[in-house]
Design an enzyme around this catalytic site. Sequence first.
Site, mmCIF file in Angstrom:
data_model
loop_
_atom_site.group_PDB
_atom_site.id
_atom_site.type_symbol
_atom_site.label_atom_id
_atom_site.label_comp_id
_atom_site.label_asym_id
_atom_site.label_seq_id
_atom_site.Cartn_x
_atom_site.Cartn_y
_atom_site.Cartn_z
ATOM 1 N N SER A 1 41.696 40.377 38.449
ATOM 2 C CA SER A 1 41.817 39.524 37.271
ATOM 3 C C SER A 1 41.556 38.061 37.605
ATOM 4 O O SER A 1 40.899 37.346 36.832
ATOM 5 C CB SER A 1 43.202 39.685 36.634
ATOM 6 O OG SER A 1 44.234 39.368 37.557
ATOM 7 N N ASP B 1 36.270 40.194 46.157
ATOM 8 C CA ASP B 1 36.500 40.389 44.722
ATOM 9 C C ASP B 1 35.506 39.599 43.884
ATOM 10 O O ASP B 1 34.791 40.158 43.044
ATOM 11 C CB ASP B 1 37.922 39.963 44.351
ATOM 12 C CG ASP B 1 38.979 40.936 44.830
ATOM 13 O OD1 ASP B 1 38.676 41.791 45.677
ATOM 14 O OD2 ASP B 1 40.128 40.838 44.364
#
Length: 254
Positions: free
Chosen positions: A86, A130
């Site tokens: 996120s 990520d």
Amino acid sequence: MSTAEGRAPAKLILAGEHAVVYGHPAVAVAVDRFTRVRLAPRPGPTGLEDGEPDPRLRRALAAVLPPEGLAVRIEGDVPVGRGMGSSASLAVALVRARARWAGGEADPATCIREGFAVERVFHGNPSGVDHTVIALGGALAYRRGEAPEPVPPPTDPLVVLDSGVAGDTARLVAAVAARRPAVDPVLARIGQAARAVIAALRAGEPVGGLLTENHRLLAEIGVSTPALDALVDLALAAGASGAKLAPAARARST
């Protein structure tokens, strides 16, 4: 310009998490959940349209956006603290929105370079995998300090089960660091599992068993929980070819 928007997907790490922080390879894939950032002009300091952000989010905005003149709206369907990137999704969406506000587009290299500043706010010592896979899309093999390499995505569908407990990646990374060097041999085996997954993907072979082995190794370094182990067992009992945790699980006390 009245407004500008940026969007970025979520991600899943298939193999190599935590070991990737220490120079071992990992393999990750972008998935179709998204964070959307909208920028609009307003007088005064740059900040969220509604509400006061927590200190980390305030620093994240400051890492990418000008200090004055912007109202920021953040929306999306990427779950927080579930190992789906996120914060990295937010980082790339912020960079893209900022570039469009300036009248341009942020290429993947810019998203990777500038998104790292946001990731450091949230994770302290991130590997970079990520926001790299989020910026590039698709699936990739990643090793810190080296150029990422695209790999074929898994042929089997990926299903995410929610444990219902939010994790804290920065705390987990710190907890693993505190266990070194005792866990270094296990981190090396996690890296070996990631290499095997990369090779299998390139050969078009199934990776389920390798993912389950990766989970077992992650449990050895203390980043699984009984609830996550139970979800893995549930998935395997239901016919999954493999199962593992996503890396934002909370550390088990030792």
